[in-house]
Scaffold this motif. Structure first.
Motif, PDB file in Angstrom:
ATOM      1  N   PRO A 173       0.811  -1.223   0.000  1.00  0.00           N
ATOM      2  CA  PRO A 173       0.000   0.000   0.000  1.00  0.00           C
ATOM      3  C   PRO A 173       0.842   1.270   0.000  1.00  0.00           C
ATOM      4  O   PRO A 173       0.466   2.275  -0.608  1.00  0.00           O
ATOM      5  N   ARG A 174       1.975   1.216   0.684  1.00  0.00           N
ATOM      6  CA  ARG A 174       2.860   2.389   0.726  1.00  0.00           C
ATOM      7  C   ARG A 174       3.418   2.691  -0.665  1.00  0.00           C
ATOM      8  O   ARG A 174       3.450   3.846  -1.111  1.00  0.00           O
ATOM      9  N   VAL A 175       3.849   1.637  -1.375  1.00  0.00           N
ATOM     10  CA  VAL A 175       4.365   1.808  -2.731  1.00  0.00           C
ATOM     11  C   VAL A 175       3.254   2.297  -3.661  1.00  0.00           C
ATOM     12  O   VAL A 175       3.455   3.218  -4.458  1.00  0.00           O
ATOM     13  N   ALA A 176       2.070   1.699  -3.555  1.00  0.00           N
ATOM     14  CA  ALA A 176       0.951   2.081  -4.414  1.00  0.00           C
ATOM     15  C   ALA A 176       0.551   3.529  -4.204  1.00  0.00           C
ATOM     16  O   ALA A 176       0.281   4.264  -5.166  1.00  0.00           O
ATOM     17  N   ALA A 177       0.508   3.959  -2.947  1.00  0.00           N
ATOM     18  CA  ALA A 177       0.120   5.335  -2.649  1.00  0.00           C
ATOM     19  C   ALA A 177       1.150   6.321  -3.186  1.00  0.00           C
ATOM     20  O   ALA A 177       0.802   7.387  -3.708  1.00  0.00           O
ATOM     21  N   THR A 178       2.441   5.971  -3.067  1.00  0.00           N
ATOM     22  CA  THR A 178       3.497   6.851  -3.553  1.00  0.00           C
ATOM     23  C   THR A 178       3.471   6.964  -5.072  1.00  0.00           C
ATOM     24  O   THR A 178       3.657   8.038  -5.641  1.00  0.00           O
ATOM     25  N   LEU A 179       3.221   5.824  -5.742  1.00  0.00           N
ATOM     26  CA  LEU A 179       3.174   5.819  -7.202  1.00  0.00           C
ATOM     27  C   LEU A 179       1.836   6.305  -7.747  1.00  0.00           C
ATOM     28  O   LEU A 179       1.694   6.542  -8.943  1.00  0.00           O
ATOM     29  N   TYR A 180       0.858   6.432  -6.856  1.00  0.00           N
ATOM     30  CA  TYR A 180      -0.485   6.865  -7.239  1.00  0.00           C
ATOM     31  C   TYR A 180      -1.112   5.869  -8.213  1.00  0.00           C
ATOM     32  O   TYR A 180      -1.620   6.224  -9.266  1.00  0.00           O
TER      33      TYR A 180
END
Length: 398
Positions: free
Chosen positions: A178-185
């Motif tokens: 989720p952290r990666v997904a949120a950062t990459l949007y």
């Protein structure tokens, strides 16, 4: 696009945290060079919020340059830096599933390995189908840390542009993805139980509404398409020993100030039943038929008599307070595939059976001869668990 506003005070806090040395201060203003991967590390530490990343709308993105199926390699923890870590079983499951996806798309299957030291892991990863291993070695990667791992992965994704990325739906994967997904949007589908390709897109299937229906999800505007996959639902293929993966070494400058959480003490427990239920080779599960929490303790006693035994529970037993949620087996709990699964007082609701039917040997004890659990059991005993269980414990003690 990354922008630095006039609010910048030139403090320089963003300079050391950039993993790729893409930031410098010139004329009291932060400046980013072409090495910037939009990882967002500088945005996190800016005390005056002067750094902003403006991302283009998903529907306007050009996805033609995104190729490759990536799998995050999850490692076990090591007691000290002298001990070699091991690759978790869920990684091999994801590589086997990813191999099928990559072959259908005619793309490479790549493993993403973040570690303090490589111990020839490319041999195992290659054996399970990986074409490439993106390897980042750094002392700061000895132990898992959300801030550091997510920053490095975001940088790799922005640099190499994979089409898909898979993580295990483990404690670590559920924290990192989720952290990666949120950062990459980009989007993220959690707790998948099946993966396929549909019209060139990743078709992600997962239980919804408490496990009562299955939802099929597509992410046409997200790249990479990201999913976490439940352990034990994908059977790993047979390894092809001698098949090596190409190692692509990636450098990363990691500043310690990125680490907002510090581990003060690590304790490894080897007590009876301490194994995580998804990793257990023997599971002794109880259901509503155990009647009370006190009688459920008999399952604990039995599990300790079986090497590697762990106690599990049906959803009904968890709802009644017989066992904690972490030990729930089923579609709305944990999917397991042990060598031996013993079910006591479990009728066999479809949600429970989906979570344990991949077990090698299933033994069921229930007083109802028409209980659905007998349809998947290799051995079935029709009888009262409160009479059979004490006799089984006594026999094992002898």
């Amino acid at each position: 696009m990354i922008e630095v506003s006039k609010k910048c005070i030139g403090c320089g806090k963003c300079v050391p945290v950039c993993p790729f040395a893409a930031v410098q201060v010139m004329n009291k203003m932060a400046v980013m060079n072409e090495a910037c991967t939009l990882c967002g590390a500088c945005v996190q530490v800016c005390p005056v919020e002067a750094i902003v990343i403006n991302r283009e709308k998903a529907s306007a993105r050009d996805h033609s340059g995104y190729k490759g199926v990536w799998v995050f390699v999850e490692m076990t923890d090591a007691a000290d830096k002298a001990s070699a870590k091991k690759i978790r079983q869920v990684t091999f499951e994801l590589l086997s599933a990813g191999r099928r996806l990559a072959d259908e798309l005619k793309e490479d299957l790549c493993a993403v390995l973040l570690t303090d030291k490589n111990h020839g892991y490319e041999k195992e990863l290659g054996a399970y189908g990986a074409d490439k291993v993106y390897l980042v070695e750094h002392d700061e990667l000895f132990e898992y840390n959300t801030d550091i791992f997510s920053t490095v992965i975001v940088s790799l994704v922005n640099r190499h542009k994979p089409s898909m990325m898979l993580y295990g739906a483990t404690i670590r994967g559920r924290d990192l993805a989720p952290r990666v997904a949120a950062t990459l949007y980009v989007g993220l589908t959690a707790d998948c139980t099946a993966l396929a390709v549909k019209d060139g897109l990743l078709l992600q299937s997962r239980p919804a509404f408490g496990g009562n229906i299955m939802a099929d999800i597509l992410s046409p505007n997200s790249r990479p398409q990201m999913a976490t996959v439940r352990p034990n639902v994908m059977k790993p293929g047979a390894p092809v020993h001698g098949r090596l993966a190409l190692v692509v070494r990636e450098s990363a400058k990691i500043d310690k100030s990125l680490r907002r959480v510090k581990v003060l003490e690590r304790k490894i427990v080897n007590e009876c039943g301490a194994v995580k239920i998804e990793d257990a080779k023997v599971i002794v599960s109880g259901g509503r038929g155990m009647k009370t929490k006190e009688k459920f303790a008999l399952l604990e006693e039995l599990s300790c008599l079986l090497p590697g035994g762990v106690v599990g529970a049906s959803r009904a037993a968890v709802d009644l307070g017989f066992k904690e949620k972490a030990r729930q087996v089923g579609q709305s709990g944990t999917t397991v595939s042990p060598r031996l699964y013993l079910a006591f007082g479990i009728s066999g609701a479809v949600q429970h059976i989906v979570g344990m039917k991949a077990s090698d040997v299933i033994i069921a004890v229930n007083k109802d001869p028409n209980a659905p659990i007998f349809n998947v059991a290799k051995y079935g005993i029709v009888g009262d668990v409160h009479e059979i269980l004490p006799k089984l414990i006594e026999a094992l003690k002898k």
